[in-house]
Motif scaffolding. Structure first.
Motif, PDB file in Angstrom:
ATOM      1  N   HIS A  38       4.769  -5.712   7.983  1.00  0.00           N
ATOM      2  CA  HIS A  38       5.748  -4.869   7.643  1.00  0.00           C
ATOM      3  C   HIS A  38       6.252  -5.028   6.287  1.00  0.00           C
ATOM      4  CE1 HIS A  38       9.065  -2.409   8.535  1.00  0.00           C
ATOM      5  NE2 HIS A  38      10.060  -3.329   7.920  1.00  0.00           N
ATOM      6  N   ARG A  39       6.398  -6.290   5.813  1.00  0.00           N
ATOM      7  CA  ARG A  39       6.532  -6.382   4.404  1.00  0.00           C
ATOM      8  C   ARG A  39       5.562  -6.022   3.546  1.00  0.00           C
ATOM      9  NH1 ARG A  39      10.315 -11.483   4.114  1.00  0.00           N
ATOM     10  NH2 ARG A  39      11.047 -11.406   6.431  1.00  0.00           N
ATOM     11  N   ILE A  40       4.445  -6.130   3.648  1.00  0.00           N
ATOM     12  CA  ILE A  40       3.117  -5.908   2.774  1.00  0.00           C
ATOM     13  C   ILE A  40       3.359  -4.377   2.878  1.00  0.00           C
ATOM     14  CG2 ILE A  40       0.673  -5.839   2.551  1.00  0.00           C
ATOM     15  CD1 ILE A  40       0.687  -8.654   3.693  1.00  0.00           C
ATOM     16  N   SER A  41       3.407  -3.731   3.813  1.00  0.00           N
ATOM     17  CA  SER A  41       3.520  -2.164   3.836  1.00  0.00           C
ATOM     18  C   SER A  41       4.548  -1.647   3.280  1.00  0.00           C
ATOM     19  CB  SER A  41       3.139  -1.685   5.376  1.00  0.00           C
ATOM     20  OG  SER A  41       4.353  -2.032   6.161  1.00  0.00           O
ATOM     21  N   GLY A  42       5.630  -2.268   3.314  1.00  0.00           N
ATOM     22  CA  GLY A  42       6.996  -1.755   2.439  1.00  0.00           C
ATOM     23  C   GLY A  42       6.808  -1.735   1.144  1.00  0.00           C
ATOM     24  N   ALA A  43       6.269  -3.126   0.892  1.00  0.00           N
ATOM     25  CA  ALA A  43       6.007  -3.455  -0.964  1.00  0.00           C
ATOM     26  C   ALA A  43       5.066  -2.272  -1.277  1.00  0.00           C
ATOM     27  CB  ALA A  43       5.546  -4.773  -0.980  1.00  0.00           C
ATOM     28  N   THR A  44       3.964  -2.126  -0.491  1.00  0.00           N
ATOM     29  CA  THR A  44       2.976  -1.051  -0.827  1.00  0.00           C
ATOM     30  C   THR A  44       3.587   0.078  -1.346  1.00  0.00           C
ATOM     31  OG1 THR A  44       1.255  -2.442   0.029  1.00  0.00           O
ATOM     32  CG2 THR A  44       0.662  -0.188  -0.551  1.00  0.00           C
ATOM     33  N   PHE A  46       6.571   1.014  -1.699  1.00  0.00           N
ATOM     34  CA  PHE A  46       7.773   1.044  -2.888  1.00  0.00           C
ATOM     35  C   PHE A  46       7.098   1.091  -4.047  1.00  0.00           C
ATOM     36  CE2 PHE A  46      10.227  -1.371  -6.029  1.00  0.00           C
ATOM     37  CZ  PHE A  46      11.248  -0.573  -6.091  1.00  0.00           C
ATOM     38  N   LEU A  47       5.836   0.490  -4.284  1.00  0.00           N
ATOM     39  CA  LEU A  47       5.128   0.069  -5.531  1.00  0.00           C
ATOM     40  C   LEU A  47       4.338   1.585  -5.998  1.00  0.00           C
ATOM     41  CD1 LEU A  47       3.770  -3.496  -5.521  1.00  0.00           C
ATOM     42  CD2 LEU A  47       5.771  -2.257  -7.044  1.00  0.00           C
ATOM     43  N   MET A  48       3.869   2.269  -4.879  1.00  0.00           N
ATOM     44  CA  MET A  48       3.054   3.436  -5.048  1.00  0.00           C
ATOM     45  C   MET A  48       3.968   4.581  -5.232  1.00  0.00           C
ATOM     46  SD  MET A  48      -0.011   2.561  -5.442  1.00  0.00           S
ATOM     47  CE  MET A  48      -0.787   4.258  -5.060  1.00  0.00           C
ATOM     48  N   LEU A  49       5.194   4.622  -4.907  1.00  0.00           N
ATOM     49  CA  LEU A  49       6.114   5.794  -4.662  1.00  0.00           C
ATOM     50  C   LEU A  49       6.202   6.571  -5.920  1.00  0.00           C
ATOM     51  CD1 LEU A  49       7.869   7.346  -2.872  1.00  0.00           C
ATOM     52  CD2 LEU A  49       9.840   5.975  -3.794  1.00  0.00           C
ATOM     53  N   PRO A  50       6.318   5.980  -7.116  1.00  0.00           N
ATOM     54  CA  PRO A  50       6.213   6.753  -8.177  1.00  0.00           C
ATOM     55  C   PRO A  50       5.141   7.457  -8.804  1.00  0.00           C
ATOM     56  CG  PRO A  50       7.334   4.623  -8.926  1.00  0.00           C
ATOM     57  CD  PRO A  50       6.621   4.418  -7.511  1.00  0.00           C
ATOM     58  N   PHE A  51       4.110   6.816  -8.468  1.00  0.00           N
ATOM     59  CA  PHE A  51       2.725   7.641  -8.395  1.00  0.00           C
ATOM     60  C   PHE A  51       2.480   8.601  -7.393  1.00  0.00           C
ATOM     61  CE2 PHE A  51      -1.899   7.655  -7.292  1.00  0.00           C
ATOM     62  CZ  PHE A  51      -2.434   8.059  -8.644  1.00  0.00           C
ATOM     63  N   ILE A  86      -1.785   5.996   4.175  1.00  0.00           N
ATOM     64  CA  ILE A  86      -1.355   6.310   5.570  1.00  0.00           C
ATOM     65  C   ILE A  86      -0.961   5.154   6.436  1.00  0.00           C
ATOM     66  CG2 ILE A  86      -2.089   7.737   7.447  1.00  0.00           C
ATOM     67  CD1 ILE A  86      -3.467   9.323   5.244  1.00  0.00           C
ATOM     68  N   TRP A  87      -1.920   4.068   6.744  1.00  0.00           N
ATOM     69  CA  TRP A  87      -1.602   2.944   7.364  1.00  0.00           C
ATOM     70  C   TRP A  87      -0.502   2.260   7.231  1.00  0.00           C
ATOM     71  CZ3 TRP A  87      -0.999  -1.957   6.141  1.00  0.00           C
ATOM     72  CH2 TRP A  87      -0.483  -2.947   7.098  1.00  0.00           C
ATOM     73  N   SER A  88      -0.203   2.316   5.548  1.00  0.00           N
ATOM     74  CA  SER A  88       0.957   1.600   5.509  1.00  0.00           C
ATOM     75  C   SER A  88       2.258   2.312   5.772  1.00  0.00           C
ATOM     76  CB  SER A  88       1.164   1.387   3.795  1.00  0.00           C
ATOM     77  OG  SER A  88       0.144   0.516   3.156  1.00  0.00           O
ATOM     78  N   PHE A  89       2.344   3.577   5.804  1.00  0.00           N
ATOM     79  CA  PHE A  89       3.521   4.169   6.223  1.00  0.00           C
ATOM     80  C   PHE A  89       3.660   4.256   7.757  1.00  0.00           C
ATOM     81  CE2 PHE A  89       5.042   8.251   7.872  1.00  0.00           C
ATOM     82  CZ  PHE A  89       6.493   8.299   7.450  1.00  0.00           C
ATOM     83  N   LEU A  90       2.549   4.509   8.433  1.00  0.00           N
ATOM     84  CA  LEU A  90       2.671   4.514   9.849  1.00  0.00           C
ATOM     85  C   LEU A  90       3.049   3.149  10.437  1.00  0.00           C
ATOM     86  CD1 LEU A  90      -0.411   6.885  10.695  1.00  0.00           C
ATOM     87  CD2 LEU A  90       1.953   7.607  10.974  1.00  0.00           C
ATOM     88  N   HIS A  91       2.346   2.005   9.923  1.00  0.00           N
ATOM     89  CA  HIS A  91       2.869   0.617  10.334  1.00  0.00           C
ATOM     90  C   HIS A  91       4.307   0.431  10.022  1.00  0.00           C
ATOM     91  CE1 HIS A  91       2.274  -3.607  11.680  1.00  0.00           C
ATOM     92  NE2 HIS A  91       2.921  -3.613  10.387  1.00  0.00           N
ATOM     93  N   HIS A  92       4.806   0.713   8.649  1.00  0.00           N
ATOM     94  CA  HIS A  92       6.140   0.410   8.440  1.00  0.00           C
ATOM     95  C   HIS A  92       6.938   1.259   9.335  1.00  0.00           C
ATOM     96  CE1 HIS A  92       8.625  -1.508   5.635  1.00  0.00           C
ATOM     97  NE2 HIS A  92       9.312  -0.217   5.572  1.00  0.00           N
TER      98      HIS A  92
END
Length: 139
Positions: A38-44, A46-51, A86-92
């Motif tokens: 959950h933490r890894i997906s949230g950080a991913t 967050f970091l990819m949001l501007p892009f 997509i996995w990051s979003f769905l898992h988070h």
């Protein structure tokens, strides 16, 4: 009295720091694995949001830029990266709902928390597989 205190001290478990070599052998419970993911997906995210916002903005700028992005997303490597996001979003999302329920004291018992962690982990994978089938044109 001194003997009783010494027995208590001997019976208590000793917690030591885990070294990097021991980290591979360490067995984390399902709730811990889901928490770390959950933490890894949230950080991913967050970091990819501007892009991602930049890409979204550029895709809406004109029909030509949309066609460029459509051609870029036709690449298999880009689709794999998108599948990871997509996995990051769905898992988070699923784990976030689990944590909201835990905050409401629903499923806080050890067995229920373990079951919900396993459910969230595999639900995220299943939803990602469904979206992945659509992404790769197999569904």
């Amino acid at each position: 009295m001194v003997d009783a205190q010494q027995n208590v001290k001997k019976d208590r478990p000793v917690y030591r720091n885990i070294g990097l070599a021991q980290l591979i052998k360490y067995r984390l419970p399902w709730a811990g694995k889901v928490s770390i993911l959950h933490r890894i997906s949230g950080a991913t995210l967050f970091l990819m949001l501007p892009f991602l916002l930049y890409l979204f903005d550029q895709s809406l700028a004109s029909e030509i830029s949309y066609q460029k992005f459509q051609a870029i997303t036709g690449n298999v490597l880009v689709k794999i990266v998108l599948l990871g996001l997509i996995w990051s979003f769905l898992h988070h999302f699923c784990a976030g709902i689990r944590y909201l329920l835990l905050d409401l004291d629903i499923g806080v018992e050890k067995l229920d928390a373990n079951r919900s962690a396993i459910f969230v982990f595999f639900l995220g994978l299943a939803l990602t597989a469904l979206v992945g089938l659509k992404l790769f044109g197999l569904y």
